[in-house]
Design a protein around this motif. Structure first.
Motif, PDB file in Angstrom:
ATOM      1  N   THR A   7      50.306  34.960  21.497  1.00  0.00           N
ATOM      2  CA  THR A   7      50.753  36.152  20.564  1.00  0.00           C
ATOM      3  C   THR A   7      49.913  36.271  19.010  1.00  0.00           C
ATOM      4  O   THR A   7      49.091  37.648  19.069  1.00  0.00           O
ATOM      5  N   ALA A   8      48.983  35.633  18.973  1.00  0.00           N
ATOM      6  CA  ALA A   8      47.932  35.821  18.443  1.00  0.00           C
ATOM      7  C   ALA A   8      46.400  36.746  19.276  1.00  0.00           C
ATOM      8  O   ALA A   8      46.243  37.652  18.799  1.00  0.00           O
ATOM      9  N   THR A  50      48.334  38.338  10.399  1.00  0.00           N
ATOM     10  CA  THR A  50      49.019  37.753  11.204  1.00  0.00           C
ATOM     11  C   THR A  50      48.609  36.591  12.359  1.00  0.00           C
ATOM     12  O   THR A  50      48.237  35.736  12.632  1.00  0.00           O
ATOM     13  N   ALA A  51      47.945  37.961  13.108  1.00  0.00           N
ATOM     14  CA  ALA A  51      46.657  37.255  14.254  1.00  0.00           C
ATOM     15  C   ALA A  51      45.686  36.002  13.802  1.00  0.00           C
ATOM     16  O   ALA A  51      45.242  35.469  14.542  1.00  0.00           O
ATOM     17  N   ALA A  52      45.398  36.127  12.442  1.00  0.00           N
ATOM     18  CA  ALA A  52      43.874  35.326  12.365  1.00  0.00           C
ATOM     19  C   ALA A  52      44.872  33.937  11.711  1.00  0.00           C
ATOM     20  O   ALA A  52      43.983  33.093  11.849  1.00  0.00           O
ATOM     21  N   VAL A  53      45.693  34.114  11.330  1.00  0.00           N
ATOM     22  CA  VAL A  53      46.688  32.367  10.885  1.00  0.00           C
ATOM     23  C   VAL A  53      47.217  32.045  12.396  1.00  0.00           C
ATOM     24  O   VAL A  53      46.534  30.849  12.094  1.00  0.00           O
ATOM     25  N   PHE A  54      47.265  32.645  13.516  1.00  0.00           N
ATOM     26  CA  PHE A  54      47.705  32.172  14.493  1.00  0.00           C
ATOM     27  C   PHE A  54      46.884  31.393  15.452  1.00  0.00           C
ATOM     28  O   PHE A  54      46.537  30.274  16.103  1.00  0.00           O
ATOM     29  N   ALA A  55      45.299  31.924  15.591  1.00  0.00           N
ATOM     30  CA  ALA A  55      44.193  32.320  16.000  1.00  0.00           C
ATOM     31  C   ALA A  55      44.010  31.252  15.112  1.00  0.00           C
ATOM     32  O   ALA A  55      43.518  29.948  16.157  1.00  0.00           O
ATOM     33  N   THR A  56      43.728  30.437  14.120  1.00  0.00           N
ATOM     34  CA  THR A  56      42.814  29.627  13.727  1.00  0.00           C
ATOM     35  C   THR A  56      43.924  28.267  13.713  1.00  0.00           C
ATOM     36  O   THR A  56      42.813  27.036  14.064  1.00  0.00           O
ATOM     37  N   VAL A  57      45.000  28.587  13.461  1.00  0.00           N
ATOM     38  CA  VAL A  57      45.883  26.854  13.525  1.00  0.00           C
ATOM     39  C   VAL A  57      45.990  27.145  14.712  1.00  0.00           C
ATOM     40  O   VAL A  57      46.146  25.281  14.913  1.00  0.00           O
ATOM     41  N   SER A  58      46.157  27.233  15.845  1.00  0.00           N
ATOM     42  CA  SER A  58      46.355  27.001  17.588  1.00  0.00           C
ATOM     43  C   SER A  58      44.983  26.394  17.641  1.00  0.00           C
ATOM     44  O   SER A  58      44.801  26.020  18.871  1.00  0.00           O
ATOM     45  N   SER A  59      43.934  27.132  17.703  1.00  0.00           N
ATOM     46  CA  SER A  59      42.525  27.056  17.725  1.00  0.00           C
ATOM     47  C   SER A  59      42.195  25.512  17.863  1.00  0.00           C
ATOM     48  O   SER A  59      41.616  24.898  17.990  1.00  0.00           O
ATOM     49  N   SER A  86      39.895  31.120  19.878  1.00  0.00           N
ATOM     50  CA  SER A  86      38.721  30.471  19.055  1.00  0.00           C
ATOM     51  C   SER A  86      37.247  31.680  18.245  1.00  0.00           C
ATOM     52  O   SER A  86      36.921  31.063  17.048  1.00  0.00           O
ATOM     53  N   ALA A  87      36.640  32.571  19.453  1.00  0.00           N
ATOM     54  CA  ALA A  87      35.758  33.337  18.643  1.00  0.00           C
ATOM     55  C   ALA A  87      36.653  34.348  17.663  1.00  0.00           C
ATOM     56  O   ALA A  87      35.685  34.289  16.456  1.00  0.00           O
ATOM     57  N   GLN A  88      37.901  34.885  18.080  1.00  0.00           N
ATOM     58  CA  GLN A  88      38.690  34.773  16.918  1.00  0.00           C
ATOM     59  C   GLN A  88      38.714  34.894  15.542  1.00  0.00           C
ATOM     60  O   GLN A  88      38.722  34.825  14.259  1.00  0.00           O
ATOM     61  N   ALA A  89      39.266  33.326  15.525  1.00  0.00           N
ATOM     62  CA  ALA A  89      38.701  32.401  14.415  1.00  0.00           C
ATOM     63  C   ALA A  89      37.715  32.808  13.669  1.00  0.00           C
ATOM     64  O   ALA A  89      37.872  32.290  12.264  1.00  0.00           O
ATOM     65  N   VAL A  90      37.093  32.542  14.719  1.00  0.00           N
ATOM     66  CA  VAL A  90      35.305  32.278  13.934  1.00  0.00           C
ATOM     67  C   VAL A  90      34.825  32.980  13.131  1.00  0.00           C
ATOM     68  O   VAL A  90      34.722  33.056  11.886  1.00  0.00           O
ATOM     69  N   ALA A  91      35.629  34.413  14.105  1.00  0.00           N
ATOM     70  CA  ALA A  91      34.913  35.422  13.186  1.00  0.00           C
ATOM     71  C   ALA A  91      35.780  36.107  12.089  1.00  0.00           C
ATOM     72  O   ALA A  91      35.542  36.845  10.528  1.00  0.00           O
ATOM     73  N   TYR A  92      37.098  35.547  11.661  1.00  0.00           N
ATOM     74  CA  TYR A  92      38.380  36.018  10.684  1.00  0.00           C
ATOM     75  C   TYR A  92      37.627  34.964   9.608  1.00  0.00           C
ATOM     76  O   TYR A  92      37.277  35.263   8.652  1.00  0.00           O
ATOM     77  N   LEU A  93      37.188  33.457   9.947  1.00  0.00           N
ATOM     78  CA  LEU A  93      36.680  32.787   9.068  1.00  0.00           C
ATOM     79  C   LEU A  93      35.324  33.298   8.293  1.00  0.00           C
ATOM     80  O   LEU A  93      35.365  33.364   7.194  1.00  0.00           O
ATOM     81  N   GLY A  94      33.940  34.007   9.087  1.00  0.00           N
ATOM     82  CA  GLY A  94      33.652  34.377   8.539  1.00  0.00           C
ATOM     83  C   GLY A  94      33.803  35.449   7.658  1.00  0.00           C
ATOM     84  O   GLY A  94      32.645  36.032   6.517  1.00  0.00           O
ATOM     85  N   VAL A  95      34.896  36.010   8.039  1.00  0.00           N
ATOM     86  CA  VAL A  95      34.552  37.830   7.181  1.00  0.00           C
ATOM     87  C   VAL A  95      35.834  36.801   5.202  1.00  0.00           C
ATOM     88  O   VAL A  95      34.591  37.950   4.552  1.00  0.00           O
ATOM     89  N   ILE A  96      35.932  36.125   5.619  1.00  0.00           N
ATOM     90  CA  ILE A  96      36.824  35.363   4.496  1.00  0.00           C
ATOM     91  C   ILE A  96      35.363  34.671   3.987  1.00  0.00           C
ATOM     92  O   ILE A  96      35.670  35.390   2.277  1.00  0.00           O
ATOM     93  N   ILE A  97      34.501  34.144   4.355  1.00  0.00           N
ATOM     94  CA  ILE A  97      33.101  33.492   3.966  1.00  0.00           C
ATOM     95  C   ILE A  97      32.736  34.728   3.135  1.00  0.00           C
ATOM     96  O   ILE A  97      32.323  34.250   1.885  1.00  0.00           O
ATOM     97  N   ILE A  98      32.784  36.309   3.456  1.00  0.00           N
ATOM     98  CA  ILE A  98      31.838  36.718   2.913  1.00  0.00           C
ATOM     99  C   ILE A  98      32.352  37.240   2.020  1.00  0.00           C
ATOM    100  O   ILE A  98      31.946  37.929   0.924  1.00  0.00           O
ATOM    101  N   LEU A  99      33.983  37.692   2.025  1.00  0.00           N
ATOM    102  CA  LEU A  99      33.960  38.169   1.326  1.00  0.00           C
ATOM    103  C   LEU A  99      34.931  37.170   0.030  1.00  0.00           C
ATOM    104  O   LEU A  99      34.715  37.736  -1.655  1.00  0.00           O
TER     105      LEU A  99
END
Length: 102
Positions: A7-8, A50-59, A86-99
């Protein structure tokens, strides 16, 4: 867990397709096109979130070998899905850190 990973990944691909549609139509300056692009953005942004939450939690849940074996992530296809998410989750976390800190 497999369904969450798929789904993610599908939400991310769908959001990327919608955002690509927005990018290709952004040069059109007609007023009706602008309204359509606004509604496309209203769909694509929550899909990304939604994809960010799903990918991060499940990874995070699948980070140990025992958890991967328990949920059946032993074949190459599932390894690929897990690696992409997992790569997607790291990218989302990177974007949040940058923001937050940027």
């Amino acid at each position: 867990m497999r369904n969450i990973q798929l789904t993610a990944l599908s939400l991310t691909l769908g959001a990327l397709l919608l955002l690509g549609l927005m990018q290709s139509q952004a040069s059109n300056s007609a007023a009706p096109a602008g309204g359509v692009l606004f509604f496309v953005a209203l769909i694509a942004v929550p899909m990304c979130a939604t994809a960010a939450v799903f990918a991060t939690v499940s990874s995070l849940k699948l980070r140990t070998r025992a958890a991967r074996a328990e949920y059946g992530f032993t074949r190459p296809f599932w390894w690929l899905v897990l690696a992409l998410n997992s790569a997607q989750a790291v990218a989302y976390l990177g974007v949040i850190i940058i923001l937050v800190f940027g």
